[in-house]
Design an enzyme around this catalytic site. Structure first.
Site, PDB file in Angstrom:
ATOM      1  N   CYS A 123      19.098 -26.194   2.638  1.00  9.70           N
ATOM      2  CA  CYS A 123      18.685 -25.396   1.466  1.00  9.70           C
ATOM      3  C   CYS A 123      19.437 -24.078   1.340  1.00  9.70           C
ATOM      4  CB  CYS A 123      17.184 -25.141   1.505  1.00  9.70           C
ATOM      5  SG  CYS A 123      16.224 -26.652   1.423  1.00  9.70           S
ATOM      6  N   HIS A 169      15.597 -19.344  -2.866  1.00 11.92           N
ATOM      7  CA  HIS A 169      15.490 -20.794  -2.752  1.00 11.92           C
ATOM      8  C   HIS A 169      14.077 -21.221  -3.152  1.00 11.92           C
ATOM      9  CE1 HIS A 169      15.408 -24.813  -1.479  1.00 11.92           C
ATOM     10  NE2 HIS A 169      14.614 -24.585  -0.461  1.00 11.92           N
ATOM     11  N   ASN A 211      11.593 -28.623  -5.107  1.00 11.63           N
ATOM     12  CA  ASN A 211      12.618 -28.074  -4.211  1.00 11.63           C
ATOM     13  C   ASN A 211      13.847 -28.977  -4.301  1.00 11.63           C
ATOM     14  OD1 ASN A 211      14.239 -27.447  -2.024  1.00 11.63           O
ATOM     15  ND2 ASN A 211      12.542 -27.192  -0.584  1.00 11.63           N
TER      16      ASN A 211
HETATM   17  O1  UT7 Z   1      13.393 -26.229   1.707  1.00 11.91           O
HETATM   18  C1  UT7 Z   1      13.348 -25.801   3.065  1.00 11.91           C
HETATM   19  C2  UT7 Z   1      12.249 -24.922   3.229  1.00 11.91           C
HETATM   20  N1  UT7 Z   1      11.009 -25.662   3.024  1.00 11.91           N
HETATM   21  C3  UT7 Z   1       9.921 -24.976   2.893  1.00 11.91           C
HETATM   22  O2  UT7 Z   1       9.988 -23.783   2.878  1.00 11.91           O
HETATM   23  C4  UT7 Z   1       8.576 -25.687   2.869  1.00 11.91           C
HETATM   24  C5  UT7 Z   1       7.609 -24.856   3.648  1.00 11.91           C
HETATM   25  N2  UT7 Z   1       6.293 -25.404   3.774  1.00 11.91           N
HETATM   26  C6  UT7 Z   1       5.415 -25.518   2.758  1.00 11.91           C
HETATM   27  O3  UT7 Z   1       5.746 -25.268   1.625  1.00 11.91           O
HETATM   28  C7  UT7 Z   1       4.005 -25.896   3.065  1.00 11.91           C
HETATM   29  O4  UT7 Z   1       3.775 -25.776   4.454  1.00 11.91           O
HETATM   30  C8  UT7 Z   1       3.632 -27.329   2.610  1.00 11.91           C
HETATM   31  C9  UT7 Z   1       3.567 -27.376   1.092  1.00 11.91           C
HETATM   32  C10 UT7 Z   1       4.640 -28.319   3.126  1.00 11.91           C
HETATM   33  C11 UT7 Z   1       2.277 -27.709   3.132  1.00 11.91           C
HETATM   34  O5  UT7 Z   1       1.300 -26.752   2.714  1.00 11.91           O
HETATM   35  P1  UT7 Z   1       0.297 -26.106   3.770  1.00 11.91           P
HETATM   36  O6  UT7 Z   1      -0.608 -25.265   3.010  1.00 11.91           O
HETATM   37  O7  UT7 Z   1       1.145 -25.477   4.836  1.00 11.91           O
HETATM   38  O8  UT7 Z   1      -0.477 -27.359   4.290  1.00 11.91           O
HETATM   39  P2  UT7 Z   1      -0.527 -27.977   5.762  1.00 11.91           P
HETATM   40  O9  UT7 Z   1       0.758 -28.642   6.129  1.00 11.91           O
HETATM   41  O10 UT7 Z   1      -1.079 -26.968   6.695  1.00 11.91           O
HETATM   42  O11 UT7 Z   1      -1.612 -29.097   5.506  1.00 11.91           O
HETATM   43  C12 UT7 Z   1      -2.942 -28.770   5.108  1.00 11.91           C
HETATM   44  C13 UT7 Z   1      -3.649 -30.071   4.810  1.00 11.91           C
HETATM   45  C14 UT7 Z   1      -3.419 -31.142   5.870  1.00 11.91           C
HETATM   46  O12 UT7 Z   1      -4.624 -31.848   6.044  1.00 11.91           O
HETATM   47  P3  UT7 Z   1      -5.566 -31.544   7.326  1.00 11.91           P
HETATM   48  O13 UT7 Z   1      -4.716 -31.790   8.516  1.00 11.91           O
HETATM   49  O14 UT7 Z   1      -5.964 -30.093   7.177  1.00 11.91           O
HETATM   50  O15 UT7 Z   1      -6.680 -32.501   7.135  1.00 11.91           O
HETATM   51  C15 UT7 Z   1      -2.385 -32.036   5.249  1.00 11.91           C
HETATM   52  O16 UT7 Z   1      -2.465 -33.361   5.735  1.00 11.91           O
HETATM   53  O17 UT7 Z   1      -3.136 -30.612   3.585  1.00 11.91           O
HETATM   54  C16 UT7 Z   1      -2.795 -31.984   3.794  1.00 11.91           C
HETATM   55  N3  UT7 Z   1      -1.724 -32.348   2.887  1.00 11.91           N
HETATM   56  C17 UT7 Z   1      -1.950 -32.847   1.666  1.00 11.91           C
HETATM   57  N4  UT7 Z   1      -3.088 -33.099   1.008  1.00 11.91           N
HETATM   58  C18 UT7 Z   1      -2.986 -33.608  -0.234  1.00 11.91           C
HETATM   59  C19 UT7 Z   1      -0.384 -32.271   3.082  1.00 11.91           C
HETATM   60  N5  UT7 Z   1       0.271 -32.702   1.995  1.00 11.91           N
HETATM   61  C20 UT7 Z   1      -0.684 -33.075   1.104  1.00 11.91           C
HETATM   62  C21 UT7 Z   1      -0.632 -33.608  -0.199  1.00 11.91           C
HETATM   63  N6  UT7 Z   1      -1.807 -33.843  -0.828  1.00 11.91           N
HETATM   64  N7  UT7 Z   1       0.522 -33.840  -0.849  1.00 11.91           N
END
Ligand code: UT7
Length: 351
Positions: free
Chosen positions: A118, A260, A290
């Site tokens: 990225c 980004h 993204n």
């Molecule tokens: O391009 C390179 C740089 N990339 C980035 O900067 C991405 C950085 N990361 C993020 O943007 C975020 O961490 C994400 C969008 C990927 C995830 O968001 P989050 O608020 O950090 O969620 P999390 O990974 O902590 O997950 C929270 C919950 C989990 O469930 P449990 O374990 O709490 O039961 C995930 O399984 O949300 C769940 N989850 C979803 N639920 C519904 C993850 N993806 C989804 C989804 N729909 N699409």
């Protein structure tokens, strides 16, 4: 007077096929509400089977070249360098930039890929700018293009929600540091101890392509979302601040930050760290997700088209991605028009 690389053309392209959050929710355990609130994304564009990254790169490149010739004050429009930032090349070998250069009819120019995920577009700008300053090239086409839809696990609701395909490009000419559009400096960095946080495990020299790896889904892209989130905010803020200090903008301020486009919460947190208002952070990911190396030039093209990015504004570009890698650059926005046909899906009013 010091020689500098000056932005003189801009173009972008996304493929026409749209995948909305509702489309994803029909197939995966997710909702429009979760994706919007956790990421700020409403839709993304994807290529069709049979298409590839070079198809998007050529479209964006063609538009950037047309923009440069529309905006040019000199007669010399001949590009002698193509740098393509991508981590989804058409093939693992060779690079995709020579294919793009050939398809654009640019002749026997220097052409190579840069792989910094990225952050790729900022690294590609730095590479091309250094070659212009050294006199190795006179006019460069710098493209960021990726098709992450081709490497995502179809069952992974998190990455499927975030990534989209797209490409953006600028033309750089050799000019002077005081001109609008001159890239005023760079801050680049990496931390390879984080290589596992954003990765495709198989298909390289460490884990070669085998049937077992395909079976284990090791050829799909994976990301440790939370850790990456923290690192993205930290490193983009730090790199942006370093660059602001380096170019001496601390006192007079920044008008727009084109960061980004990973997650709207990341963009807001970076803005907060830099003491900027939300309106100063250009946001485009709501309509395209993204788009990896395409993200910064796509956001630039959208902001110019929407009238949100205007000549004379102080603009800071900052990226973060796999590697880990990060980087920033800054410029006074030049007076650029984007010639038709422009990608219709980029316009805010049509979103
Ligand atoms: O391009 C390179 C740089 N990339 C980035 O900067 C991405 C950085 N990361 C993020 O943007 C975020 O961490 C994400 C969008 C990927 C995830 O968001 P989050 O608020 O950090 O969620 P999390 O990974 O902590 O997950 C929270 C919950 C989990 O469930 P449990 O374990 O709490 O039961 C995930 O399984 O949300 C769940 N989850 C979803 N639920 C519904 C993850 N993806 C989804 C989804 N729909 N699409």
């Amino acid at each position: 007077m010091s020689r500098a690389a000056v932005v003189c053309g801009l173009g972008a392209w996304v493929p026409p096929t749209v995948v909305t959050n509702h489309d994803l929710a029909e197939r995966l355990d997710t909702t429009d509400e979760w994706i919007r609130t956790r990421t700020g994304i409403a839709r993304r564009h994807v290529i069709e089977r049979g298409q590839a990254t070079s198809d998007l790169a050529v479209e964006a490149g063609r538009r950037a070249l047309a923009s440069a010739s529309d905006n040019g004050t000199d007669d010399d429009h001949e590009v002698d360098l193509v740098v393509l930032a991508t981590s989804t090349p058409d093939r693992p070998c060779p690079g995709t930039a020579p294919t793009v250069a050939a398809r654009l009819g640019l002749g026997a120019v220097a052409a190579f890929d840069v792989q910094a995920v990225c952050t790729g577009f900022v690294y590609a700008l730095a590479t091309a700018a250094a070659m212009l300053s050294a006199g190795t090239a006179r006019r460069a086409l710098v493209i960021g293009a990726d098709t992450f839809s081709t490497i995502l696990d179809p069952e992974d609701r998190t990455t499927r929600a975030i990534f989209g395909d797209g490409a953006g490009a600028v033309v750089l000419r050799s000019g002077q540091a005081h001109e609008p559009g001159a890239l005023l400096g760079f801050d680049l960095g990496s931390d390879g101890t984080g290589e596992d946080l954003i990765t495709v495990r198989a298909g390289g020299s460490r884990q070669r392509s085998t049937a077992e790896q395909v079976h284990a889904a090791d050829h799909f892209f994976t990301m440790a979302g939370r850790a990456v989130f923290t690192q993205a905010v930290l490193n983009m803020s730090k790199s942006a601040q370093t660059l602001i200090d380096r170019v001496g903008w601390s006192e007079s301020g920044v008008d727009r930050v084109v960061a980004h486009q990973a997650n709207v919460r990341i963009l807001r947190a970076v803005g907060e760290q830099l003491g900027l208002a939300d309106e100063q952070m250009v946001i485009h990911l709501d309509r395209v997700g993204n788009t990896v190396a395409g993200s910064i030039p796509l956001a630039l093209a959208d902001a110019v088209t929407a009238g949100d990015l205007r000549p004379g504004q102080r603009v800071l570009l900052t990226g973060f991605g796999g590697g880990l890698t990060w980087g920033s650059t800054a410029l006074i926005w030049p007076d650029l028009t984007l010639p038709a046909p422009h990608a219709p899906t980029l316009r805010k009013e049509q979103a």
